[in-house]
Write a protein that holds these residues in place. Sequence first.
Motif, PDB file in Angstrom:
ATOM      1  N   ARG A 156      30.230  28.867  33.467  1.00 45.27           N
ATOM      2  CA  ARG A 156      29.811  29.310  34.802  1.00 45.27           C
ATOM      3  C   ARG A 156      30.993  29.321  35.763  1.00 45.27           C
ATOM      4  O   ARG A 156      31.204  30.276  36.515  1.00 45.27           O
ATOM      5  CB  ARG A 156      28.709  28.395  35.341  1.00 45.27           C
ATOM      6  CG  ARG A 156      27.478  28.272  34.473  1.00 45.27           C
ATOM      7  CD  ARG A 156      26.663  27.059  34.889  1.00 45.27           C
ATOM      8  NE  ARG A 156      27.450  25.832  34.805  1.00 45.27           N
ATOM      9  CZ  ARG A 156      27.060  24.659  35.284  1.00 45.27           C
ATOM     10  NH1 ARG A 156      25.898  24.552  35.909  1.00 45.27           N
ATOM     11  NH2 ARG A 156      27.831  23.595  35.175  1.00 45.27           N
ATOM     12  N   LEU A 157      31.795  28.251  35.738  1.00 42.71           N
ATOM     13  CA  LEU A 157      32.954  28.164  36.615  1.00 42.71           C
ATOM     14  C   LEU A 157      34.003  29.201  36.230  1.00 42.71           C
ATOM     15  O   LEU A 157      34.665  29.780  37.097  1.00 42.71           O
ATOM     16  CB  LEU A 157      33.548  26.754  36.551  1.00 42.71           C
ATOM     17  CG  LEU A 157      34.794  26.503  37.410  1.00 42.71           C
ATOM     18  CD1 LEU A 157      34.521  26.822  38.879  1.00 42.71           C
ATOM     19  CD2 LEU A 157      35.263  25.058  37.254  1.00 42.71           C
ATOM     20  N   LEU A 158      34.150  29.457  34.947  1.00 37.47           N
ATOM     21  CA  LEU A 158      35.105  30.462  34.481  1.00 37.47           C
ATOM     22  C   LEU A 158      34.751  31.839  35.043  1.00 37.47           C
ATOM     23  O   LEU A 158      35.616  32.581  35.504  1.00 37.47           O
ATOM     24  CB  LEU A 158      35.114  30.498  32.951  1.00 37.47           C
ATOM     25  CG  LEU A 158      36.215  31.337  32.291  1.00 37.47           C
ATOM     26  CD1 LEU A 158      37.590  30.725  32.580  1.00 37.47           C
ATOM     27  CD2 LEU A 158      35.984  31.421  30.787  1.00 37.47           C
ATOM     28  N   VAL A 159      33.458  32.173  35.025  1.00 34.81           N
ATOM     29  CA  VAL A 159      33.011  33.460  35.558  1.00 34.81           C
ATOM     30  C   VAL A 159      33.156  33.485  37.086  1.00 34.81           C
ATOM     31  O   VAL A 159      33.524  34.510  37.660  1.00 34.81           O
ATOM     32  CB  VAL A 159      31.563  33.749  35.130  1.00 34.81           C
ATOM     33  CG1 VAL A 159      31.035  35.018  35.791  1.00 34.81           C
ATOM     34  CG2 VAL A 159      31.477  33.879  33.606  1.00 34.81           C
ATOM     35  N   ALA A 160      32.881  32.360  37.742  1.00 32.95           N
ATOM     36  CA  ALA A 160      33.079  32.290  39.193  1.00 32.95           C
ATOM     37  C   ALA A 160      34.544  32.532  39.544  1.00 32.95           C
ATOM     38  O   ALA A 160      34.860  33.248  40.511  1.00 32.95           O
ATOM     39  CB  ALA A 160      32.625  30.935  39.726  1.00 32.95           C
ATOM     40  N   ALA A 161      35.457  31.962  38.765  1.00 31.35           N
ATOM     41  CA  ALA A 161      36.885  32.180  38.988  1.00 31.35           C
ATOM     42  C   ALA A 161      37.266  33.632  38.755  1.00 31.35           C
ATOM     43  O   ALA A 161      38.171  34.164  39.407  1.00 31.35           O
ATOM     44  CB  ALA A 161      37.700  31.260  38.079  1.00 31.35           C
ATOM     45  N   ALA A 162      36.565  34.285  37.834  1.00 32.69           N
ATOM     46  CA  ALA A 162      36.831  35.698  37.553  1.00 32.69           C
ATOM     47  C   ALA A 162      36.442  36.599  38.715  1.00 32.69           C
ATOM     48  O   ALA A 162      36.892  37.744  38.805  1.00 32.69           O
ATOM     49  CB  ALA A 162      36.079  36.131  36.291  1.00 32.69           C
ATOM     50  N   TYR A 163      35.612  36.084  39.619  1.00 38.24           N
ATOM     51  CA  TYR A 163      35.158  36.857  40.771  1.00 38.24           C
ATOM     52  C   TYR A 163      36.099  36.711  41.968  1.00 38.24           C
ATOM     53  O   TYR A 163      35.907  37.354  42.999  1.00 38.24           O
ATOM     54  CB  TYR A 163      33.751  36.392  41.151  1.00 38.24           C
ATOM     55  CG  TYR A 163      32.973  37.324  42.047  1.00 38.24           C
ATOM     56  CD1 TYR A 163      33.118  38.699  41.969  1.00 38.24           C
ATOM     57  CD2 TYR A 163      32.080  36.823  42.981  1.00 38.24           C
ATOM     58  CE1 TYR A 163      32.400  39.550  42.794  1.00 38.24           C
ATOM     59  CE2 TYR A 163      31.344  37.656  43.811  1.00 38.24           C
ATOM     60  CZ  TYR A 163      31.508  39.020  43.715  1.00 38.24           C
ATOM     61  OH  TYR A 163      30.795  39.850  44.535  1.00 38.24           O
ATOM     62  N   LEU A 164      37.133  35.908  41.845  1.00 39.25           N
ATOM     63  CA  LEU A 164      38.021  35.634  42.976  1.00 39.25           C
ATOM     64  C   LEU A 164      38.817  36.858  43.409  1.00 39.25           C
ATOM     65  O   LEU A 164      39.173  36.990  44.582  1.00 39.25           O
ATOM     66  CB  LEU A 164      38.978  34.489  42.632  1.00 39.25           C
ATOM     67  CG  LEU A 164      38.365  33.079  42.652  1.00 39.25           C
ATOM     68  CD1 LEU A 164      39.374  32.059  42.177  1.00 39.25           C
ATOM     69  CD2 LEU A 164      37.881  32.734  44.051  1.00 39.25           C
ATOM     70  N   GLY A 165      39.134  37.754  42.488  1.00 41.83           N
ATOM     71  CA  GLY A 165      39.867  38.958  42.871  1.00 41.83           C
ATOM     72  C   GLY A 165      39.104  39.763  43.903  1.00 41.83           C
ATOM     73  O   GLY A 165      39.670  40.249  44.891  1.00 41.83           O
ATOM     74  N   LEU A 166      37.796  39.895  43.686  1.00 39.20           N
ATOM     75  CA  LEU A 166      36.939  40.599  44.639  1.00 39.20           C
ATOM     76  C   LEU A 166      36.622  39.728  45.834  1.00 39.20           C
ATOM     77  O   LEU A 166      36.363  40.234  46.926  1.00 39.20           O
ATOM     78  CB  LEU A 166      35.632  41.023  43.953  1.00 39.20           C
ATOM     79  CG  LEU A 166      35.571  42.449  43.397  1.00 39.20           C
ATOM     80  CD1 LEU A 166      35.545  43.475  44.505  1.00 39.20           C
ATOM     81  CD2 LEU A 166      36.719  42.721  42.447  1.00 39.20           C
ATOM     82  N   GLY A 167      36.641  38.416  45.662  1.00 40.95           N
ATOM     83  CA  GLY A 167      36.211  37.516  46.721  1.00 40.95           C
ATOM     84  C   GLY A 167      37.300  37.030  47.644  1.00 40.95           C
ATOM     85  O   GLY A 167      37.005  36.501  48.723  1.00 40.95           O
ATOM     86  N   THR A 168      38.582  37.199  47.258  1.00 40.54           N
ATOM     87  CA  THR A 168      39.630  36.584  48.083  1.00 40.54           C
ATOM     88  C   THR A 168      40.879  37.432  48.317  1.00 40.54           C
ATOM     89  O   THR A 168      41.631  37.152  49.250  1.00 40.54           O
ATOM     90  CB  THR A 168      40.095  35.247  47.467  1.00 40.54           C
ATOM     91  OG1 THR A 168      40.659  35.498  46.177  1.00 40.54           O
ATOM     92  CG2 THR A 168      38.942  34.269  47.336  1.00 40.54           C
ATOM     93  N   THR A 169      41.165  38.442  47.492  1.00 38.12           N
ATOM     94  CA  THR A 169      42.469  39.119  47.644  1.00 38.12           C
ATOM     95  C   THR A 169      42.427  40.639  47.710  1.00 38.12           C
ATOM     96  O   THR A 169      43.365  41.249  48.223  1.00 38.12           O
ATOM     97  CB  THR A 169      43.426  38.730  46.495  1.00 38.12           C
ATOM     98  OG1 THR A 169      42.830  39.090  45.233  1.00 38.12           O
ATOM     99  CG2 THR A 169      43.740  37.244  46.504  1.00 38.12           C
ATOM    100  N   TRP A 170      41.388  41.298  47.212  1.00 40.69           N
ATOM    101  CA  TRP A 170      41.470  42.748  47.008  1.00 40.69           C
ATOM    102  C   TRP A 170      41.767  43.525  48.287  1.00 40.69           C
ATOM    103  O   TRP A 170      42.537  44.500  48.276  1.00 40.69           O
ATOM    104  CB  TRP A 170      40.192  43.270  46.356  1.00 40.69           C
ATOM    105  CG  TRP A 170      39.036  43.465  47.306  1.00 40.69           C
ATOM    106  CD1 TRP A 170      38.081  42.560  47.630  1.00 40.69           C
ATOM    107  CD2 TRP A 170      38.736  44.646  48.062  1.00 40.69           C
ATOM    108  NE1 TRP A 170      37.198  43.086  48.549  1.00 40.69           N
ATOM    109  CE2 TRP A 170      37.588  44.374  48.826  1.00 40.69           C
ATOM    110  CE3 TRP A 170      39.334  45.901  48.178  1.00 40.69           C
ATOM    111  CZ2 TRP A 170      37.011  45.303  49.687  1.00 40.69           C
ATOM    112  CZ3 TRP A 170      38.762  46.832  49.044  1.00 40.69           C
ATOM    113  CH2 TRP A 170      37.617  46.531  49.776  1.00 40.69           C
TER     114      TRP A 170
END
Length: 466
Positions: A156-170
């Motif tokens: 679950r945490l691995l997938v949450a980390a995978a969402y960081l590109g859309l959630g923090t930098t794009w």
Amino acid sequence: MQEERHAGWTAAAQPERIPFVATLATAATRWSTRWVPDAYVLAILLTVLASVLALTFTPSTLPQLVEFWGRGFWELLSFSMQMSLIIFTGYVVAVAPPVSRLLDRLAALARTPRGAVALMAVVSMALGLVNWGFSIVGSAVFVRFLAKRVRNVDYRLLVAAAYLGLGTTWHAGLSASAPLLVATPKHFLEKDIGIIPVTQTIFHPFNLVLVLIVIVAMALLTPALHPGRDETVTVDPAVLAEMEEFTPPARTEYTPATALEYSPLVNWLIGLAGIAYLLLYFRGKGLAAININVVNFIFLTLGILLHSRPASLLKAAEEAGRYVWGVVLQFPFYAGIFGIVQYSGLSDQIGNWFVSFATKETYPAIVYWYSGLLNYIVPSGGSKWAIEAPYIMKAGAQLGVPNALTVLSYAWGDMMTDIIQPFWAIPLLSVAKLRFRDIMGFAVVIFLVYAVLTSVAFLAAPLFFR
């Protein structure tokens, strides 16, 4: 020994590590599931809201508003195509065999669960800076490789980390909708604000330093959220087996037509022509020449070269089309809202409201939060920009805020609530075989830290734009 638990069949029953966060996450998920409809329905509801506001605060009549709506309906056709191409080209590049092999080798760097989460976070944020469409698909592919190599990582945490590109930098990178659009000639606000080169937004020192701070902070935070061994939810091997992996089509016929479809010479010919054009385009211009069309051209050329053969490119393009339909359907309705806001004079009214209580020093932080809150209801940086831009840019100019800073404030605010907004996570979650509620608890913690960090940055931002 306690039986190992796997995502996909027992995740919903797992205890959360932080009870308060679990309660907050459950409440937020319950609210969004019950009250936030599909994005298309939201576009219609926002059209109604804009009409009611225009009828209330401007002298416009209902027939006039219908005319304004229709006049604006096709104002964003080129922008819609540009946004579609970001998704399309990002997907084509992400599933290219050389990229998949590179991500597989990169996954070998992870040795521990926390190391895997940190690596996932950094890769996702880096991909987000390059292209947000690339980040969605590339991060999903990387999740699969990491989960195979580090079996005891919390899935679950691995997938949450995978969402960081859309959630923090794009929206601070090379596919940032607002900064790239205002750098593109003939954009819909060019008469009002002119052309703002990316050297004043994406490549401004303030933006670059803030990106670096966020990447470091998230890379340290996400592995710290990893549950203890007894609370870790690992991925079911069956889930990994079900994940689709792009495979170039095999040649089954041997005719002159198929010889061309499977010949690398075709893609190399057009790909090298694309590279030659880019070299000529950038000669003597530098980074200031980057705009949304150039970014899409770069990624399309890269996709053509990475797939080598036309047959492989065509298969990837067909699959990419599945992720574009939302933009094609919804953007005309957002353009209609733009027409109502702009032509009725509502943009002037909202702009005056901002000016009435904001100052030159506080306006960037106000725009940041306003954009972030609205993003939870309208989860599209591009279409939402069409709604907000007319009045936030005008109000900023009246207060003496540099246009570039207002654009950046909007861009970062637009990202603020992405990490807790399930809309753009749908492609990632569908590949990962999880529900948004499975990652929401981690996402809330990330959101709280991210919001505080970036809010402080935009309170200080006026010091860096003189």
